[in-house]
Design an enzyme around this catalytic site. Structure first.
Site, PDB file in Angstrom:
ATOM      1  N   ARG A 524      89.333  37.313  46.050  1.00 17.42           N
ATOM      2  CA  ARG A 524      90.406  38.313  46.084  1.00 17.42           C
ATOM      3  C   ARG A 524      90.523  38.932  44.698  1.00 17.42           C
ATOM      4  O   ARG A 524      90.719  38.225  43.709  1.00 17.42           O
ATOM      5  CB  ARG A 524      91.754  37.699  46.484  1.00 17.42           C
ATOM      6  CG  ARG A 524      92.803  38.777  46.813  1.00 17.42           C
ATOM      7  CD  ARG A 524      94.185  38.192  47.057  1.00 17.42           C
ATOM      8  NE  ARG A 524      94.772  37.663  45.844  1.00 17.42           N
ATOM      9  CZ  ARG A 524      95.247  36.433  45.720  1.00 17.42           C
ATOM     10  NH1 ARG A 524      95.182  35.585  46.730  1.00 17.42           N
ATOM     11  NH2 ARG A 524      95.761  36.022  44.576  1.00 17.42           N
ATOM     12  N   GLU A 540      93.091  40.434  37.891  1.00 13.18           N
ATOM     13  CA  GLU A 540      92.201  39.280  37.830  1.00 13.18           C
ATOM     14  C   GLU A 540      91.341  39.239  39.093  1.00 13.18           C
ATOM     15  O   GLU A 540      91.650  39.893  40.093  1.00 13.18           O
ATOM     16  CB  GLU A 540      92.982  37.975  37.682  1.00 13.18           C
ATOM     17  CG  GLU A 540      93.897  37.669  38.850  1.00 13.18           C
ATOM     18  CD  GLU A 540      94.694  36.397  38.648  1.00 13.18           C
ATOM     19  OE1 GLU A 540      94.451  35.692  37.652  1.00 13.18           O
ATOM     20  OE2 GLU A 540      95.561  36.104  39.488  1.00 13.18           O
ATOM     21  N   ASN A 542      89.944  36.387  41.686  1.00 12.59           N
ATOM     22  CA  ASN A 542      90.102  35.003  42.122  1.00 12.59           C
ATOM     23  C   ASN A 542      88.891  34.589  42.953  1.00 12.59           C
ATOM     24  O   ASN A 542      88.564  35.237  43.955  1.00 12.59           O
ATOM     25  CB  ASN A 542      91.365  34.842  42.969  1.00 12.59           C
ATOM     26  CG  ASN A 542      92.614  35.237  42.211  1.00 12.59           C
ATOM     27  OD1 ASN A 542      93.163  34.463  41.450  1.00 12.59           O
ATOM     28  ND2 ASN A 542      93.061  36.479  42.407  1.00 12.59           N
ATOM     29  N   SER A 547      94.600  32.585  48.519  1.00  9.95           N
ATOM     30  CA  SER A 547      95.596  32.244  49.536  1.00  9.95           C
ATOM     31  C   SER A 547      96.093  33.453  50.309  1.00  9.95           C
ATOM     32  O   SER A 547      95.868  34.601  49.948  1.00  9.95           O
ATOM     33  CB  SER A 547      96.786  31.541  48.871  1.00  9.95           C
ATOM     34  OG  SER A 547      97.368  32.387  47.908  1.00  9.95           O
ATOM     35  N   LYS A 705      89.391  33.352  33.371  1.00 14.41           N
ATOM     36  CA  LYS A 705      89.860  34.520  32.616  1.00 14.41           C
ATOM     37  C   LYS A 705      88.878  34.899  31.509  1.00 14.41           C
ATOM     38  O   LYS A 705      88.683  36.078  31.213  1.00 14.41           O
ATOM     39  CB  LYS A 705      91.235  34.219  32.008  1.00 14.41           C
ATOM     40  CG  LYS A 705      92.310  33.787  33.001  1.00 14.41           C
ATOM     41  CD  LYS A 705      92.651  34.894  33.956  1.00 14.41           C
ATOM     42  CE  LYS A 705      93.881  34.543  34.801  1.00 14.41           C
ATOM     43  NZ  LYS A 705      93.645  33.373  35.679  1.00 14.41           N
ATOM     44  N   LYS A 759      97.019  35.282  28.498  1.00 20.73           N
ATOM     45  CA  LYS A 759      96.630  34.520  29.679  1.00 20.73           C
ATOM     46  C   LYS A 759      95.839  33.270  29.299  1.00 20.73           C
ATOM     47  O   LYS A 759      94.804  33.368  28.628  1.00 20.73           O
ATOM     48  CB  LYS A 759      95.766  35.388  30.612  1.00 20.73           C
ATOM     49  CG  LYS A 759      96.512  36.534  31.282  1.00 20.73           C
ATOM     50  CD  LYS A 759      95.630  37.203  32.314  1.00 20.73           C
ATOM     51  CE  LYS A 759      96.390  38.197  33.159  1.00 20.73           C
ATOM     52  NZ  LYS A 759      95.572  38.731  34.254  1.00 20.73           N
ATOM     53  N   GLU A 763      95.005  29.152  37.058  1.00 16.07           N
ATOM     54  CA  GLU A 763      95.271  29.885  38.288  1.00 16.07           C
ATOM     55  C   GLU A 763      96.556  29.339  38.908  1.00 16.07           C
ATOM     56  O   GLU A 763      97.028  28.261  38.560  1.00 16.07           O
ATOM     57  CB  GLU A 763      94.116  29.712  39.283  1.00 16.07           C
ATOM     58  CG  GLU A 763      92.755  30.132  38.751  1.00 16.07           C
ATOM     59  CD  GLU A 763      92.661  31.614  38.469  1.00 16.07           C
ATOM     60  OE1 GLU A 763      93.433  32.389  39.073  1.00 16.07           O
ATOM     61  OE2 GLU A 763      91.821  31.997  37.643  1.00 16.07           O
ATOM     62  N   GLY A 764      97.135  30.112  39.849  1.00 20.94           N
ATOM     63  CA  GLY A 764      98.249  29.597  40.627  1.00 20.94           C
ATOM     64  C   GLY A 764      99.598  30.196  40.318  1.00 20.94           C
ATOM     65  O   GLY A 764     100.577  29.881  40.969  1.00 20.94           O
ATOM     66  N   ARG A 846     101.563  41.930  47.560  1.00 20.59           N
ATOM     67  CA  ARG A 846     102.682  41.112  47.104  1.00 20.59           C
ATOM     68  C   ARG A 846     103.660  41.980  46.331  1.00 20.59           C
ATOM     69  O   ARG A 846     103.242  42.815  45.511  1.00 20.59           O
ATOM     70  CB  ARG A 846     102.183  39.964  46.210  1.00 20.59           C
ATOM     71  CG  ARG A 846     101.428  38.890  46.967  1.00 20.59           C
ATOM     72  CD  ARG A 846     100.786  37.893  46.037  1.00 20.59           C
ATOM     73  NE  ARG A 846      99.713  38.518  45.259  1.00 20.59           N
ATOM     74  CZ  ARG A 846      99.018  37.882  44.332  1.00 20.59           C
ATOM     75  NH1 ARG A 846      99.288  36.627  44.043  1.00 20.59           N
ATOM     76  NH2 ARG A 846      98.055  38.510  43.672  1.00 20.59           N
TER      77      ARG A 846
END
Length: 872
Positions: A524, A540, A542, A547, A705, A759, A763-764, A846
């Site tokens: 993603r 970024e 992923n 998810s 990253k 950064k 992740e998360g 989102r």
């Protein structure tokens, strides 16, 4: 048959009462974060009065929401025959009428009486044991958990003639994961010493009479989390935020303000302030702009307030006090004097729908209620002079919201060793006063979502879709350049243990010349539309545990359905909500990888976290694999893989006796997923097998990253791609990315931290550093010297356009200014030199309030959304 009919009638009556006759709508107050499971922290809100003029009575914070005028009108007098509604009366009725699921005392006369007059206020007999209401019995690991939540309500005036107000209210929450129907005995000690007054117990509790300094609670706990008791206590410690707030008017549309605050004075470890924000409300004026620089923290504005975030999540304050000042000015849009009552009529019409058979009575009731509300509002809004045009009664203050973990101010504690369970079981009792993530969600809570889709120009949407297959190919090619990965991350591994461990596994695979014939990636790429340049910029990429393909698809369907139904009222067309087949596309990619593996009896293994909170999103992939492809999915944690797994001499991975064709990671992306060597051993075991990994260790490393920053350097993309047009498309979406060995850019970031994001290799969600925290971190890292800077990258901060939206979280709809982040899924599958799949596979939208820096849904910062394509 009789019981079924009566039960249906009761359900109908209860439904009428709940949906039609709620006389006092709940006023939603957000004084602390909403956390799934047990919320174990000290939260609070303090009202700091403006010094220009004392108010008559202390202002207890937090304040009511926009529905408070209706609530206050109702609480004084209910006119027009609207029946009061009491949750306790409803519960008493259900418990008394159906104590164990069997209807009692439900003859027609009683039901008719309830429909006409409401529930009886008579208390239940004290000798009647209350049911635990367990629709099923728990089976599994046994334990019982207690947690404390205390809320400080205060008003600080900084005046000799007006005393400050300070009180503490708290609750003890319990979760009993116990088999059968055991009784739990909990002695409470020290209540008298701590001056704790218990105001109520859960209805399952039988409490002994308090003697001296002790009171014993005996209860048969229901399933899930429940509030065991509520209590009040004095606060003998000074409030964690002290100081004063001045506000004076320079002109009719401009005011000057000053804050001088001290935080956490007298609070020692283990108390930690995790969050603190000051809100200046201007409910009768619209904020045009503000000027001023606080000594620390960041500032943002909404239409009717200015918000000063002093301490942000992820960077707590512990063991020391700090002082904070904020002088500034605020400008308002010109005042509008015209007021109508139409908006209040619309509120009352939805909140007071009478279920009487007489339409005439309904009209009369609604009219009288409207008149009463308008009379009350007009009474409250008396004319004011220029000296204080912003302060009306309870609005004469600034609100402080904060969260502290590590203890309670009341001194109330629970000794786990004193908890007794009968019949005796080996169930550890746990008590915490800090935030806990060990308990899965409370019952079934819906994922947060936006009520309507976010607008995005169709040209930007097509650009994002075109990038997906290019990024898919790029990840695969970079992953096969083992030296590039090792060299690019060589400095990072010196200061970041997590990256170092991943590189160790990668190096071991290089040493044994491990060849991954079948490679599967489900990615993603996240973007924002920059307002100033109108450019789509990548945040970024992923490559592990991407998810929300399942729930994101559902939100797209929800929005299309809503617009089909109500679009004509909103001038929206359902065809402009693009289809989102992310869940079925991901399942298809997993199924085709399984087919390439070519072992009919093999399974797909999903790696999940031990206390998985996102299982309902993952469920949709399992469902499609089973129903569309006949493939079995098993769910295992890394520790379970280590205990149950083995690799056969031919490379076959066996877990719990089953051959595994595809390993799909929905965990393993954060250091928290590797609490011991057991989990690292499982990760290595999987990598050594011939199972298809989604992702492999090399695909995982490409998503760091640091690799993202390396790829943004000049001439690096040319190392992996030949097509100049595709290279240009990728470069166009790159935001500014820098390593911290660039002294000039670090200096600029310290001078202008609001333009950058710092950064770490994580992740998360919830890991990035912004604003003054960024400045402090860079300054500290520079002083420390060495390779500490290599653990981070610096990125240009993207500023998207904010718009008004309605966000639904916990069943409550909130209105606010929001910004959105577009994630485009990609699926890539190759078998040796043959590319089987390379395509865009749906999207994730989102949306978050514009004042929030982070954007993770599972981390609690954002809500799920979908797209509405526009021409511009």
């Amino acid at each position: 048959m009789h019981n079924r009919v009566m039960a249906f009638m009761v359900a109908h009556v209860i439904g009428d009462i709940i949906t039609g006759d709620i006389a006092e709508p709940e006023v939603i107050v957000s004084s602390g974060p909403s956390v799934g499971g047990l919320l174990d922290s000290l939260t609070g809100s303090i009202g700091i009065s403006a010094r220009s003029k004392p108010i008559a009575a202390p202002v207890a914070a937090p304040t009511a929401s926009v529905s408070s005028p209706v609530g206050s009108a109702q609480s004084e007098s209910l006119k027009g025959g609207v029946r009061p509604f009491d949750k306790d009366l409803l519960r008493n009725f259900i418990v008394g009428a159906m104590p164990f699921g069997t209807p009692q005392d439900l003859n027609y006369t009683n039901v008719t009486s309830i429909r006409t007059t409401g529930f009886s206020g008579d208390p239940l007999p004290t000798d009647q044991k209350q049911p635990a209401w367990k629709p099923y019995l728990y089976k599994g690991r046994q334990r019982i958990l207690f947690s404390s939540l205390e809320t400080i309500n205060a008003a600080l005036y900084d005046r000799d003639d007006v005393p400050d107000f300070l009180s503490v209210s708290g609750q003890v929450t319990c979760r009993a994961e116990l088999e059968g129907l055991p009784d739990v005995s909990l002695p409470l000690t020290g209540l008298k010493t701590a001056h704790v007054e218990v105001s109520s117990f859960h209805h399952c509790v039988q409490a002994s009479d308090p003697t001296d300094n002790k009171q014993t609670l005996i209860f048969q706990p229901p399933l899930g989390n429940f509030v065991l008791m509520h209590y009040q206590a004095p606060c003998n410690i000074a409030p964690p935020v002290k100081g004063f707030y001045q506000l004076s008017m320079v002109s009719e549309n401009e005011g000057a303000f000053l804050f001088k605050l001290t935080l956490m004075e007298g609070y020692k470890s283990p108390f930690i302030m995790e969050f603190c924000m000051i809100t200046m409300p201007f409910p009768r004026r619209r904020v045009a702009s503000y000027e001023g620089n606080p000594s620390l923290g960041t500032v943002s504005m909404t239409e009717h307030s200015i918000e000063w975030r002093i301490v942000s999540s992820g960077r707590g304050l512990s063991g020391r006090s700090i002082e904070a000042t904020f002088p500034g000015t605020v400008k308002f849009l010109p005042r509008t004097t015209q007021r109508t009552n139409s908006s209040f009529r619309s509120v009352s019409s939805t909140a007071y729908t009478e279920d009487s058979d007489s339409e005439q009575d309904n009209a009369k009731n609604g009219a009288s209620l409207d008149d009463y509300i308008m009379e009350k509002i007009n009474k409250d809004l008396q004319a004011v002079d220029l000296e204080e045009p912003l302060s009306w009664q309870a609005y004469n203050y600034a609100k402080v919201s904060f969260k502290i973990t590590g203890g309670t101010l009341s001194g109330l504690t629970i000794d786990p060793k004193s908890v007794n369970i009968y019949p005796s079981v080996k169930a550890p009792a746990e008590y915490t006063m800090q935030r806990s993530a060990t308990v899965p969600g409370v019952g079934l809570v819906h994922a947060p979502f936006s009520l309507l889709p976010a607008h995005l120009p169709e040209s930007i949407w097509r650009q994002a879709c075109e990038l997906a297959p290019i990024f898919n190919e790029l990840v695969d090619r970079v992953s096969r350049d083992e030296k590039f990965l090792q060299d690019s991350l060589s400095k990072t591994r010196q200061v970041d243990d997590f990256t170092s461990r991943l590189l160790e596994i990668h190096k071991k695979m290089m040493e044994i010349n491990k060849d991954e014939n079948i490679r599967l990636g489900l990615y993603r790429s996240d973007y924002m539309l920059d307002l100033e340049t109108n450019s789509l910029l990548q945040i970024e990429l992923n490559t592990i545990s991407t998810s929300f393909p399942g729930l994101g698809s559902l939100v797209s369907d929800l929005h299309r359905t809503l617009i089909n139904q109500y679009g004509h009222l909103l001038s929206l067309e359902p065809k402009r909500v693009p289809g989102n087949a992310a869940s079925s596309k991901f399942a298809e990619a997993l199924a085709r990888a399984w087919a390439e593996f070519n072992v009919d009896s093999a399974v797909v293994m999903m790696i999940v976290q031990p206390e998985e909170r996102n299982m309902y999103d993952q469920y949709w992939l399992t469902k499609y694999l089973r129903e569309s492809y006949g493939i079995t999915t098993i769910r295992k944690t890394l520790s379970q893989v280590e205990a149950e797994g083995q690799v056969l001499p031919d490379g076959t991975l066996l877990v719990d006796g089953k051959k595994v064709a595809v390993v799909y990671y929905r965990a393993g992306y954060t250091p928290n997923d590797y609490p011991s060597e057991t989990e690292w051993s499982a990760r290595l075991l999987i990598e050594q097998s011939c199972a298809v990994k989604c992702p492999s260790i090399s695909y995982h490393l490409v998503g760091t990253k640091k690799i993202q920053q390396e790829l943004a350097k000049p001439d690096v993309l040319e190392r992996f791609l030949e097509n100049k047009e595709e290279i240009a498309k990728l470069r166009k979406c790159f935001a500014g990315l820098w390593s911290l060995d660039n002294e000039e850019i670090v200096k600029t970031a310290i001078e202008k931290p609001e333009l950058f994001v710092l950064k770490p290799q994580r992740e998360g969600g919830g890991n990035n550093i912004y604003g003054l925290d960024l400045r402090e971190t860079l300054t500290r890292l520079q002083k420390e010297g060495g390779d500490a800077l290599a653990a981070y990258i610096l990125m240009q901060r993207i500023f998207p356009k904010a718009s008004l939206a309605y966000l639904v979280r916990g069943g409550i709809c909130h209105e606010g200014l929001v910004i959105s982040e577009l994630g485009v899924y990609g699926a890539y599958l190759r078998n040796k030199d043959k590319v089987v799949i390379n395509e865009q596979s749906g999207y994730l939208m989102r949306t978050k309030v514009s004042s929030s820096d982070e954007g993770g849904v599972a981390a609690g910062f954002a809500v799920l959304d979908s797209l509405y394509l526009t021409d511009k």
